[in-house]
Motif scaffolding. Structure first.
Motif, PDB file in Angstrom:
ATOM      1  N   TRP A  16     -19.037 -16.992  16.720  1.00 10.05           N
ATOM      2  CA  TRP A  16     -18.321 -17.123  15.456  1.00 10.05           C
ATOM      3  C   TRP A  16     -16.907 -17.251  15.834  1.00 10.05           C
ATOM      4  CZ3 TRP A  16     -14.639 -13.328  13.368  1.00 10.05           C
ATOM      5  CH2 TRP A  16     -13.288 -13.014  14.625  1.00 10.05           C
ATOM      6  N   ILE A  21     -19.240 -22.553  12.964  1.00 10.06           N
ATOM      7  CA  ILE A  21     -19.669 -21.176  11.696  1.00 10.06           C
ATOM      8  C   ILE A  21     -18.413 -21.280  10.926  1.00 10.06           C
ATOM      9  CG2 ILE A  21     -20.191 -18.394  12.343  1.00 10.06           C
ATOM     10  CD1 ILE A  21     -22.004 -20.554  12.952  1.00 10.06           C
ATOM     11  N   ALA A  24     -18.058 -22.827   7.994  1.00 10.28           N
ATOM     12  CA  ALA A  24     -19.536 -22.854   6.923  1.00 10.28           C
ATOM     13  C   ALA A  24     -19.188 -20.538   6.145  1.00 10.28           C
ATOM     14  CB  ALA A  24     -20.885 -22.239   7.510  1.00 10.28           C
ATOM     15  N   ALA A  25     -18.462 -20.292   7.300  1.00 13.22           N
ATOM     16  CA  ALA A  25     -17.657 -18.949   6.285  1.00 13.22           C
ATOM     17  C   ALA A  25     -17.006 -19.478   5.688  1.00 13.22           C
ATOM     18  CB  ALA A  25     -17.745 -18.203   7.547  1.00 13.22           C
ATOM     19  N   PHE A  36     -28.392 -21.070   6.232  1.00 16.99           N
ATOM     20  CA  PHE A  36     -28.576 -20.364   8.408  1.00 16.99           C
ATOM     21  C   PHE A  36     -29.258 -19.533   8.244  1.00 16.99           C
ATOM     22  CE2 PHE A  36     -28.170 -16.074   7.217  1.00 16.99           C
ATOM     23  CZ  PHE A  36     -27.810 -15.742   6.071  1.00 16.99           C
ATOM     24  N   LEU A 137     -22.008 -16.060  11.277  1.00 20.76           N
ATOM     25  CA  LEU A 137     -21.831 -16.120   9.810  1.00 20.76           C
ATOM     26  C   LEU A 137     -21.089 -14.970   9.007  1.00 20.76           C
ATOM     27  CD1 LEU A 137     -21.844 -18.978   8.309  1.00 20.76           C
ATOM     28  CD2 LEU A 137     -23.751 -18.424   7.274  1.00 20.76           C
ATOM     29  N   ILE A 176     -26.901 -25.055   8.722  1.00 19.07           N
ATOM     30  CA  ILE A 176     -27.091 -24.737  10.024  1.00 19.07           C
ATOM     31  C   ILE A 176     -28.116 -24.703  10.560  1.00 19.07           C
ATOM     32  CG2 ILE A 176     -25.490 -22.955  11.766  1.00 19.07           C
ATOM     33  CD1 ILE A 176     -23.842 -21.430   9.532  1.00 19.07           C
TER      34      ILE A 176
END
Ligand code: TXA
Ligand code: MG
Length: 352
Positions: A16, A21, A24-25, A36, A137, A176
């Motif tokens: 994380w 990640i 993307a988050a 994802f 995520l 992802i």
């Protein structure tokens, strides 16, 4: 829109906190949509509290707006902030099966979600996925994430990042890539608002497993009876359709071969989707392998990939045998019947 592909190592510690990640988050938090992997199929996520973000899911998928989305969270404790009441059966099922391939429907807490997520219903479906990328995520994004399967509406659900790219490249912010998904069919959807759990969509957590925990289970009768309206709005749509018309054959390998021959006599080129063991026993114009006869979960795992692969075959029709409706076989046949638009051939459909 340029679609970013992040390739991640799902075994890395502290996933994380990796740059992929985190990026993307951040996109999720800023109102973008990201695909994802989960342990079932790839999801197309957006911040469930942000209507503008959720709207982008419906646009990218071409999804009807009366079909509600499942909300994903990292930690079961978050559920109390999202739903009105976690019922006793809900609590037991969450303890037994989460994180995992199952979604729980509860009365929603008012004012938390975008109305687009719940499509005007007073309930919401919640899922706590166990896939390391999904977990990372959701933890990094720290918002509830609404996520349907990451396919264009009506297409087979995606079980690899390539499937997502095939459908949504250019339409979403990023994907992802965490490799192939494990179970391969979408989560079991269970209405937990009453005293007895009701299965609205069969999945890898089976009716028998739920019954073992609660002592009783109901399967939405509409799943068997075409004339009733299903209680999960999404179950009424044609789904998972391959490009070539698919027919299911309810009977033996010999009967399947008779239908192949009958279509060929009609001048049709015939493709057959079959288990590894049956491939060599059938004579058709093209063959696609789908799992092994000895293991229904291997058929679930490869079902959507096999349907997608069949699109490139130079055939006019596709045939597949039916599978036993026990355990995950219920979910397999539910998806196959939809993919086939309910075309099931039996011995009485052979001409002379
Ligand atoms: O495995 C899965 O569930 C995947 C991954 C990404 O988590 N998601 C998924 O979402 O399959 P979707 O949108 O393709 O399917 C959600 C299903 C639909 O049939 C929808 O109608 C039903 O769940 N559903 C969602 N909320 C509901 C609610 N409040 N009441 C009844 N049905 C609901
Ligand atoms: Mg779907």
């Amino acid at each position: 829109m340029g679609t970013t592909l992040w390739i991640v190592d799902i075994n890395v510690d502290g996933l994380w906190e990796t740059p992929e990640i985190r990026q993307a988050a951040n996109f999720l938090r800023e109102g973008e949509v990201i695909a994802f992997p989960t342990e079932t199929v790839y999801g197309l996520g957006a911040n469930a509290t942000d209507s503008e973000a959720v709207k982008k899911i419906f646009e990218a998928k071409g999804r009807p707006s009366d079909n509600p989305l499942i909300v994903h969270i990292a930690d079961p404790k978050q559920i109390n902030e999202l739903v009105d009441e976690v019922t006793p059966i809900g609590k037991q099922l969450i303890e037994a099966f989460s994180p995992g391939p199952i979604s729980f429907i509860f009365k929603k807490k008012e004012g938390v979600f975008s109305d687009l997520v719940t499509a005007g219903l007073d309930t919401v479906a919640i899922r706590i996925p166990e896939h390391p990328v999904a977990y990372a995520l959701l933890k990094a994004a720290a918002v509830p994430v609404a996520a349907p399967s990451a396919n264009r509406s009506g297409r087979p659900s995606p079980t690899s990042a390539q499937h997502v790219m095939d459908d949504l490249n250019g339409l979403i912010k990023g994907v992802i890539d965490g490799g192939e998904t494990g179970y391969g069919l979408e989560s079991t959807v269970v209405d937990c608002t009453g005293e007895v759990p009701v299965i609205l969509r069969p999945g890898s957590i089976t009716a028998d497993e739920i019954k073992e925990v609660i002592g009783a289970v109901i399967v939405d009768p509409a799943l068997k009876n075409e004339t009733e309206a299903p209680r999960a709005p999404g179950m009424k749509y044609r789904h998972y359709a391959p490009d070539h018309p698919l027919y299911l054959v309810d009977g033996s390998l010999e009967l399947l071969q008779s239908f192949v021959n009958q279509f060929k006599r009609d001048g049709k080129r015939v493709g057959v989707i079959a288990t590894r063991e049956n491939l060599a026993k059938i004579d058709a114009d093209a063959m696609i392998v789908m799992g092994s006869e000895t293991d229904l979960s291997s058929i679930a795992h490869s079902l959507y990939d096999s349907l997608r692969k069949s699109d490139v075959l130079d055939v006019d029709v596709l045939l597949s045998l039916c599978f036993p409706e026990e355990g995950v076989g219920q979910a397999i046949m539910n998806r196959l019947r939809k993919a086939a638009g309910n075309r099931v051939l039996t011995e009485s459909d052979l001409f002379g």
